[in-house]
Design a protein around this motif. Structure first.
Motif, PDB file in Angstrom:
ATOM      1  N   ALA A 223      45.920 119.507  37.436  1.00  0.00           N
ATOM      2  CA  ALA A 223      46.941 119.910  38.406  1.00  0.00           C
ATOM      3  C   ALA A 223      48.187 120.433  37.694  1.00  0.00           C
ATOM      4  O   ALA A 223      48.780 121.441  38.113  1.00  0.00           O
ATOM      5  CB  ALA A 223      47.295 118.738  39.310  1.00  0.00           C
ATOM      6  N   GLN A 224      48.591 119.767  36.623  1.00  0.00           N
ATOM      7  CA  GLN A 224      49.784 120.199  35.892  1.00  0.00           C
ATOM      8  C   GLN A 224      49.607 121.558  35.237  1.00  0.00           C
ATOM      9  O   GLN A 224      50.586 122.277  35.012  1.00  0.00           O
ATOM     10  CB  GLN A 224      50.151 119.139  34.847  1.00  0.00           C
ATOM     11  CG  GLN A 224      50.702 117.854  35.452  1.00  0.00           C
ATOM     12  CD  GLN A 224      50.935 116.777  34.425  1.00  0.00           C
ATOM     13  OE1 GLN A 224      50.365 116.796  33.317  1.00  0.00           O
ATOM     14  NE2 GLN A 224      51.765 115.782  34.762  1.00  0.00           N
ATOM     15  N   ASN A 225      48.375 121.925  34.935  1.00  0.00           N
ATOM     16  CA  ASN A 225      48.104 123.238  34.338  1.00  0.00           C
ATOM     17  C   ASN A 225      48.186 124.364  35.359  1.00  0.00           C
ATOM     18  O   ASN A 225      48.328 125.533  34.993  1.00  0.00           O
ATOM     19  CB  ASN A 225      46.721 123.255  33.679  1.00  0.00           C
ATOM     20  CG  ASN A 225      46.689 122.430  32.398  1.00  0.00           C
ATOM     21  OD1 ASN A 225      47.715 122.221  31.760  1.00  0.00           O
ATOM     22  ND2 ASN A 225      45.504 121.946  32.032  1.00  0.00           N
ATOM     23  N   ARG A 226      48.084 124.019  36.646  1.00  0.00           N
ATOM     24  CA  ARG A 226      48.007 125.057  37.683  1.00  0.00           C
ATOM     25  C   ARG A 226      49.111 124.961  38.737  1.00  0.00           C
ATOM     26  O   ARG A 226      49.349 125.924  39.474  1.00  0.00           O
ATOM     27  CB  ARG A 226      46.652 124.985  38.389  1.00  0.00           C
ATOM     28  CG  ARG A 226      45.471 125.140  37.449  1.00  0.00           C
ATOM     29  CD  ARG A 226      44.188 125.284  38.228  1.00  0.00           C
ATOM     30  NE  ARG A 226      43.011 125.295  37.366  1.00  0.00           N
ATOM     31  CZ  ARG A 226      41.778 125.570  37.775  1.00  0.00           C
ATOM     32  NH1 ARG A 226      41.558 125.861  39.046  1.00  0.00           N
ATOM     33  NH2 ARG A 226      40.768 125.552  36.936  1.00  0.00           N
ATOM     34  N   LEU A 227      49.750 123.805  38.848  1.00  0.00           N
ATOM     35  CA  LEU A 227      50.734 123.602  39.896  1.00  0.00           C
ATOM     36  C   LEU A 227      52.071 123.171  39.312  1.00  0.00           C
ATOM     37  O   LEU A 227      52.134 122.636  38.201  1.00  0.00           O
ATOM     38  CB  LEU A 227      50.251 122.528  40.879  1.00  0.00           C
ATOM     39  CG  LEU A 227      48.894 122.761  41.565  1.00  0.00           C
ATOM     40  CD1 LEU A 227      48.476 121.486  42.298  1.00  0.00           C
ATOM     41  CD2 LEU A 227      48.972 123.942  42.517  1.00  0.00           C
ATOM     42  N   SER A 228      53.127 123.392  40.071  1.00  0.00           N
ATOM     43  CA  SER A 228      54.445 122.933  39.644  1.00  0.00           C
ATOM     44  C   SER A 228      54.611 121.456  39.967  1.00  0.00           C
ATOM     45  O   SER A 228      53.860 120.885  40.776  1.00  0.00           O
ATOM     46  CB  SER A 228      55.536 123.725  40.369  1.00  0.00           C
ATOM     47  OG  SER A 228      55.557 123.403  41.758  1.00  0.00           O
ATOM     48  N   GLY A 229      55.594 120.830  39.356  1.00  0.00           N
ATOM     49  CA  GLY A 229      55.871 119.425  39.627  1.00  0.00           C
ATOM     50  C   GLY A 229      56.206 119.181  41.079  1.00  0.00           C
ATOM     51  O   GLY A 229      55.785 118.172  41.664  1.00  0.00           O
ATOM     52  N   ASP A 230      56.960 120.107  41.689  1.00  0.00           N
ATOM     53  CA  ASP A 230      57.323 119.953  43.097  1.00  0.00           C
ATOM     54  C   ASP A 230      56.092 120.013  43.991  1.00  0.00           C
ATOM     55  O   ASP A 230      55.987 119.262  44.967  1.00  0.00           O
ATOM     56  CB  ASP A 230      58.317 121.045  43.504  1.00  0.00           C
ATOM     57  CG  ASP A 230      59.705 120.798  42.938  1.00  0.00           C
ATOM     58  OD1 ASP A 230      59.987 119.649  42.535  1.00  0.00           O
ATOM     59  OD2 ASP A 230      60.499 121.758  42.894  1.00  0.00           O
ATOM     60  N   GLU A 231      55.171 120.922  43.652  1.00  0.00           N
ATOM     61  CA  GLU A 231      53.958 121.055  44.459  1.00  0.00           C
ATOM     62  C   GLU A 231      53.122 119.776  44.383  1.00  0.00           C
ATOM     63  O   GLU A 231      52.601 119.302  45.400  1.00  0.00           O
ATOM     64  CB  GLU A 231      53.128 122.244  43.963  1.00  0.00           C
ATOM     65  CG  GLU A 231      53.718 123.600  44.306  1.00  0.00           C
ATOM     66  CD  GLU A 231      52.933 124.746  43.697  1.00  0.00           C
ATOM     67  OE1 GLU A 231      52.649 125.722  44.428  1.00  0.00           O
ATOM     68  OE2 GLU A 231      52.603 124.665  42.494  1.00  0.00           O
ATOM     69  N   ILE A 232      53.018 119.209  43.198  1.00  0.00           N
ATOM     70  CA  ILE A 232      52.242 117.977  43.030  1.00  0.00           C
ATOM     71  C   ILE A 232      52.884 116.827  43.785  1.00  0.00           C
ATOM     72  O   ILE A 232      52.206 116.040  44.457  1.00  0.00           O
ATOM     73  CB  ILE A 232      52.115 117.630  41.534  1.00  0.00           C
ATOM     74  CG1 ILE A 232      51.270 118.696  40.813  1.00  0.00           C
ATOM     75  CG2 ILE A 232      51.496 116.254  41.349  1.00  0.00           C
ATOM     76  CD1 ILE A 232      51.209 118.518  39.317  1.00  0.00           C
ATOM     77  N   GLN A 233      54.209 116.760  43.722  1.00  0.00           N
ATOM     78  CA  GLN A 233      54.916 115.677  44.403  1.00  0.00           C
ATOM     79  C   GLN A 233      54.758 115.780  45.913  1.00  0.00           C
ATOM     80  O   GLN A 233      54.556 114.763  46.597  1.00  0.00           O
ATOM     81  CB  GLN A 233      56.395 115.692  44.026  1.00  0.00           C
ATOM     82  CG  GLN A 233      57.186 114.525  44.611  1.00  0.00           C
ATOM     83  CD  GLN A 233      58.622 114.507  44.129  1.00  0.00           C
ATOM     84  OE1 GLN A 233      59.068 115.425  43.458  1.00  0.00           O
ATOM     85  NE2 GLN A 233      59.342 113.456  44.470  1.00  0.00           N
ATOM     86  N   LYS A 234      54.842 116.986  46.448  1.00  0.00           N
ATOM     87  CA  LYS A 234      54.719 117.177  47.891  1.00  0.00           C
ATOM     88  C   LYS A 234      53.317 116.844  48.387  1.00  0.00           C
ATOM     89  O   LYS A 234      53.133 116.398  49.516  1.00  0.00           O
ATOM     90  CB  LYS A 234      55.081 118.615  48.255  1.00  0.00           C
ATOM     91  CG  LYS A 234      56.561 118.917  48.147  1.00  0.00           C
ATOM     92  CD  LYS A 234      56.852 120.368  48.492  1.00  0.00           C
ATOM     93  CE  LYS A 234      58.343 120.677  48.358  1.00  0.00           C
ATOM     94  NZ  LYS A 234      58.625 122.119  48.661  1.00  0.00           N
ATOM     95  N   MET A 235      52.331 117.061  47.535  1.00  0.00           N
ATOM     96  CA  MET A 235      50.948 116.768  47.926  1.00  0.00           C
ATOM     97  C   MET A 235      50.727 115.283  48.170  1.00  0.00           C
ATOM     98  O   MET A 235      49.987 114.882  49.059  1.00  0.00           O
ATOM     99  CB  MET A 235      49.982 117.224  46.817  1.00  0.00           C
ATOM    100  CG  MET A 235      49.709 118.688  46.782  1.00  0.00           C
ATOM    101  SD  MET A 235      48.503 119.007  45.467  1.00  0.00           S
ATOM    102  CE  MET A 235      48.231 120.769  45.707  1.00  0.00           C
ATOM    103  N   GLY A 236      51.350 114.464  47.349  1.00  0.00           N
ATOM    104  CA  GLY A 236      51.037 113.047  47.397  1.00  0.00           C
ATOM    105  C   GLY A 236      49.644 112.825  46.849  1.00  0.00           C
ATOM    106  O   GLY A 236      48.909 113.773  46.540  1.00  0.00           O
ATOM    107  N   VAL A 237      49.246 111.563  46.748  1.00  0.00           N
ATOM    108  CA  VAL A 237      47.959 111.264  46.128  1.00  0.00           C
ATOM    109  C   VAL A 237      46.794 111.799  46.953  1.00  0.00           C
ATOM    110  O   VAL A 237      45.805 112.302  46.398  1.00  0.00           O
ATOM    111  CB  VAL A 237      47.809 109.742  45.880  1.00  0.00           C
ATOM    112  CG1 VAL A 237      47.769 108.963  47.182  1.00  0.00           C
ATOM    113  CG2 VAL A 237      46.578 109.454  45.037  1.00  0.00           C
ATOM    114  N   GLY A 238      46.913 111.752  48.282  1.00  0.00           N
ATOM    115  CA  GLY A 238      45.825 112.238  49.130  1.00  0.00           C
ATOM    116  C   GLY A 238      45.620 113.731  48.993  1.00  0.00           C
ATOM    117  O   GLY A 238      44.494 114.204  48.810  1.00  0.00           O
ATOM    118  N   GLY A 239      46.712 114.482  49.070  1.00  0.00           N
ATOM    119  CA  GLY A 239      46.616 115.932  48.930  1.00  0.00           C
ATOM    120  C   GLY A 239      46.135 116.336  47.553  1.00  0.00           C
ATOM    121  O   GLY A 239      45.367 117.304  47.395  1.00  0.00           O
ATOM    122  N   LEU A 240      46.575 115.611  46.543  1.00  0.00           N
ATOM    123  CA  LEU A 240      46.163 115.907  45.175  1.00  0.00           C
ATOM    124  C   LEU A 240      44.671 115.661  44.999  1.00  0.00           C
ATOM    125  O   LEU A 240      43.980 116.437  44.308  1.00  0.00           O
ATOM    126  CB  LEU A 240      46.960 115.045  44.204  1.00  0.00           C
ATOM    127  CG  LEU A 240      46.773 115.352  42.711  1.00  0.00           C
ATOM    128  CD1 LEU A 240      47.182 116.788  42.398  1.00  0.00           C
ATOM    129  CD2 LEU A 240      47.601 114.375  41.868  1.00  0.00           C
TER     130      LEU A 240
END
Length: 338
Positions: A223-240
């Motif tokens: 995820a870190q290779n393809r998404l920004s930190g904000d995007e990962i945070q907004k997803m939450g564990v379920g979205g991730l």
């Protein structure tokens, strides 16, 4: 005074001084002995008081559980404390067993909630979550392992008792705790003698190890290779996790596990209370008929007053079918290969 009289007088004074010394020594011994006896009496008396008080507390502890209303397991793994048909405010409690503030809340208000439920004045909806699922080990492991074990205890109608036991033994933040051996023993202590409980706890612990030790690190790297930190945070564990399934990080090992139920519950509360004054932003979060309580939740009197001011509420979940619990063999050993 003649010489003989003076010698007699000196001899008499000498004897009197020696007798005085003996009396003083005897008095000192009596004083020490008396003090020692007083200490013994204090220790014995204090010990008797302590153990008497301890027995009274233990008895009150046992009686409190005996007086509890029904504990009804819900389809999403949460537990409702309240007899069927009770018309009263619904108090939702979102907590993480590794959360220090949740322990403070439970210590302060947990007994009040149980008493309100026993009196029919409130329906208490326990909704365990894991806000630490993505944290570093051992915090994440403790959070998920404790919640999964509590869910297993709920299969046997012992969630409330197990909930209390977990908070009583909460690991210090950053310390490894909630060992599989302890989690199984606590179930036995609370009267869960079905071997399937221990098997389930062991299986769920293995799932936790796989999730935190293998699956989550791989998912996070990709995820870190393809998404920004904000995007990962907004997803939450379920979205991730959903993103991972679409990008080659398979989460199917979580299927039908209690760990997955806890992760789903964590995502669900963020969707249920997503904005405004009622937004879920951490644990403990306590809602009375959907209205979030503030600091008053950390006081038994505050909780009781909030319930007193509220009208009857409705539980938002459905009970688990009677044939879907542990008695129906619902304790499979989950697959653990991500």
């Amino acid at each position: 005074m003649g010489k003989a009289a003076r010698e007699a007088s000196r001899e008499r004074l000498k004897r009197e001084r020696e007798q005085a010394k003996k009396r003083a020594a005897r008095n000192r011994m009596l004083g020490v002995g008396g003090a020692a006896l007083a200490v013994v009496l204090i220790v014995v008396g204090g010990g008797y008081f302590f153990f008497t008080q301890q027995r009274a507390q233990e008895q009150a502890f046992a009686q409190r559980y005996e007086d509890l209303p029904a504990q009804t397991l819900q389809e999403d793994g949460s537990v409702v404390l309240g007899d069927k048909g009770t018309e009263a405010p619904v108090v939702e409690v979102y907590a993480d067993f590794q959360c220090p503030a949740c322990k403070q809340f439970e210590d302060a208000s947990g007994p009040t909630l149980q008493q309100l439920a026993a009196e029919g004045e409130a329906v208490v909806h326990y909704r365990p979550v894991s806000i630490f699922a993505q944290a570093q080990s051992p915090i994440s492991d403790n959070s998920l392992r404790g919640a999964a074990a509590a869910r297993a205890a709920a299969d046997y109608g012992k969630f409330v008792q197990y909930n209390d036991r977990l908070f009583e033994n909460q690991p210090a933040e950053g310390s490894k705790g909630f060992s599989t051996a302890d989690l199984k023993q606590w179930g036995t202590d609370l009267g869960i003698d079905d071997p399937d409980f221990a098997k389930r706890v062991e299986a769920e612990s293995t799932v936790v190890d796989t999730f935190t030790g293998e699956y989550l690190p791989e998912l996070t790297r990709k995820a870190q290779n393809r998404l920004s930190g904000d995007e990962i945070q907004k997803m939450g564990v379920g979205g991730l996790m959903e993103w991972g399934d679409e990008h080659g990080v398979d989460s199917s090992f979580l299927q039908d596990t209690y760990v997955k139920e806890v992760l789903d519950a964590t995502s669900a509360v963020k969707d249920r209370y997503s904005s405004g004054a009622n937004a879920f932003n951490g644990t403990p979060s306590v809602y009375v008929n959907g209205d979030k309580m503030g600091d008053a939740a950390f006081s038994g009197d505050g909780v009781r007053e909030a319930v007193k001011q509220a009208g009857p509420g409705e539980v938002s979940t459905e009970p688990l079918a009677a044939d879907a619990g542990a008695s129906a063999g619902a304790s499979p050993e989950p697959e653990v290969s991500p």
